[in-house]
Motif scaffolding. Structure first.
Motif, PDB file in Angstrom:
ATOM      1  N   ALA A  27      -1.644   4.644  14.250  1.00 15.57           N
ATOM      2  CA  ALA A  27      -1.679   5.439  13.022  1.00 15.57           C
ATOM      3  C   ALA A  27      -2.644   6.610  13.164  1.00 15.57           C
ATOM      4  CB  ALA A  27      -2.064   4.570  11.831  1.00 15.57           C
ATOM      5  N   VAL A  28      -3.785   6.384  13.807  1.00 16.18           N
ATOM      6  CA  VAL A  28      -4.760   7.464  14.020  1.00 16.18           C
ATOM      7  C   VAL A  28      -4.119   8.591  14.827  1.00 16.18           C
ATOM      8  CG1 VAL A  28      -6.944   8.091  15.138  1.00 16.18           C
ATOM      9  CG2 VAL A  28      -6.766   5.948  13.850  1.00 16.18           C
TER      10      VAL A  28
ATOM     11  N   TYR B  24       1.074   7.447   5.732  1.00 14.92           N
ATOM     12  CA  TYR B  24       1.550   6.823   6.965  1.00 14.92           C
ATOM     13  C   TYR B  24       1.666   5.327   6.777  1.00 14.92           C
ATOM     14  CZ  TYR B  24      -3.464   6.489   6.897  1.00 14.92           C
ATOM     15  OH  TYR B  24      -4.745   6.290   6.470  1.00 14.92           O
ATOM     16  N   GLY B  25       2.456   4.730   7.634  1.00 14.99           N
ATOM     17  CA  GLY B  25       2.578   3.284   7.686  1.00 14.99           C
ATOM     18  C   GLY B  25       3.105   2.892   9.053  1.00 14.99           C
TER      19      GLY B  25
ATOM     20  N   GLY C  51       7.125   3.152  12.712  1.00 17.30           N
ATOM     21  CA  GLY C  51       6.584   3.510  11.413  1.00 17.30           C
ATOM     22  C   GLY C  51       6.909   4.938  11.054  1.00 17.30           C
ATOM     23  N   THR C  52       6.252   5.399  10.009  1.00 15.08           N
ATOM     24  CA  THR C  52       6.476   6.769   9.538  1.00 15.08           C
ATOM     25  C   THR C  52       5.148   7.435   9.192  1.00 15.08           C
ATOM     26  OG1 THR C  52       6.734   6.092   7.219  1.00 15.08           O
ATOM     27  CG2 THR C  52       8.747   6.198   8.568  1.00 15.08           C
ATOM     28  N   VAL C  53       5.177   8.752   9.255  1.00 13.85           N
ATOM     29  CA  VAL C  53       4.076   9.577   8.780  1.00 13.85           C
ATOM     30  C   VAL C  53       4.725  10.781   8.094  1.00 13.85           C
ATOM     31  CG1 VAL C  53       3.836  10.792  11.007  1.00 13.85           C
ATOM     32  CG2 VAL C  53       1.906  10.757   9.406  1.00 13.85           C
TER      33      VAL C  53
ATOM     34  N   TRP D 298       0.789  -1.225   0.000  1.00 11.93           N
ATOM     35  CA  TRP D 298       0.000   0.000   0.000  1.00 11.93           C
ATOM     36  C   TRP D 298       0.826   1.283   0.000  1.00 11.93           C
ATOM     37  CZ3 TRP D 298      -4.262  -1.542  -1.690  1.00 11.93           C
ATOM     38  CH2 TRP D 298      -4.881  -2.693  -1.221  1.00 11.93           C
ATOM     39  N   LEU D 299       2.097   1.206   0.337  1.00  8.46           N
ATOM     40  CA  LEU D 299       2.839   2.452   0.499  1.00  8.46           C
ATOM     41  C   LEU D 299       4.081   2.546  -0.372  1.00  8.46           C
ATOM     42  CD1 LEU D 299       2.671   5.077   2.138  1.00  8.46           C
ATOM     43  CD2 LEU D 299       4.078   3.981   3.882  1.00  8.46           C
ATOM     44  N   SER D 300       4.991   1.599  -0.240  1.00 10.27           N
ATOM     45  CA  SER D 300       6.287   1.770  -0.882  1.00 10.27           C
ATOM     46  C   SER D 300       6.408   1.118  -2.255  1.00 10.27           C
ATOM     47  CB  SER D 300       7.402   1.246   0.033  1.00 10.27           C
ATOM     48  OG  SER D 300       7.236  -0.143   0.266  1.00 10.27           O
TER      49      SER D 300
END
Length: 175
Positions: free
Chosen positions: A101-102, A89-90, A68-70, A27-29
């Protein structure tokens, strides 16, 4: 559980890679990360930050561990309008479903608002990723529209339908 965000540092690269799994890649990278590649990416982002332009990335920390990251991007990604700031985010699989994450997204929204970076936060969630849409909704975002992207997204060939969520960041007295 204490959740915080801190600007990414090159020395965070191993923890970021360790927090990645197949879902992050999907979904992200778009492809598995390496420590070296992640460190180089963080260094590029730091150079952009020093020049006052582009995306800013932060580590998500839970009880002293980077999980994780945002990031935020004020430079008008596909689906954004003037004043919009895209958030992505992840988080590591071992903290998913626990509100991490929220909370990271909420902290990012506070930063964007407090620093006057934009007037609305945007989250673009692949329509096939209901977990990302739930994060947006729980963080106070509302569904604005669906859109077909103009380019391939994270590892997917061809356009992808994205659900676009927004959250007004203007101070309440000016909204």
């Amino acid at each position: 559980m204490h959740v915080s965000i801190q600007p990414l540092r090159v020395e965070d690269a191993p923890a970021i890679v360790d927090a990645e799994d197949d879902e992050t890649v999907r979904w992200l990278s778009g492809q598995p990360s390496t420590t070296e590649g992640t460190a180089a990416y963080v260094a590029r982002l730091a150079d952009d930050a020093a020049s006052g332009k582009g995306k800013r990335a932060f580590g998500i920390w839970v009880d002293g561990q980077c999980v994780g990251t945002v990031d935020y991007d004020p430079d008008g990604v596909d689906g954004c309008e003037s004043g919009d700031v895209n958030i992505a985010y992840g988080v590591a699989p071992w903290v998913r479903g626990r509100g991490v994450a929220v909370r990271a997204v909420e902290l990012m929204c506070e930063m964007i608002r407090d620093q006057g970076i934009g007037t609305r936060a945007i989250i673009r969630a692949d329509e096939r990723n209901p977990a990302s849409a739930r994060v947006a909704e729980k963080a106070g975002f509302v569904h604005l529209r669906n859109m077909l992207t103009e380019a391939a997204e994270a590892g997917h060939r061809g356009p992808v339908t994205m659900r676009v969520f927004g959250r007004d960041l203007r101070p309440r007295d000016s909204a």
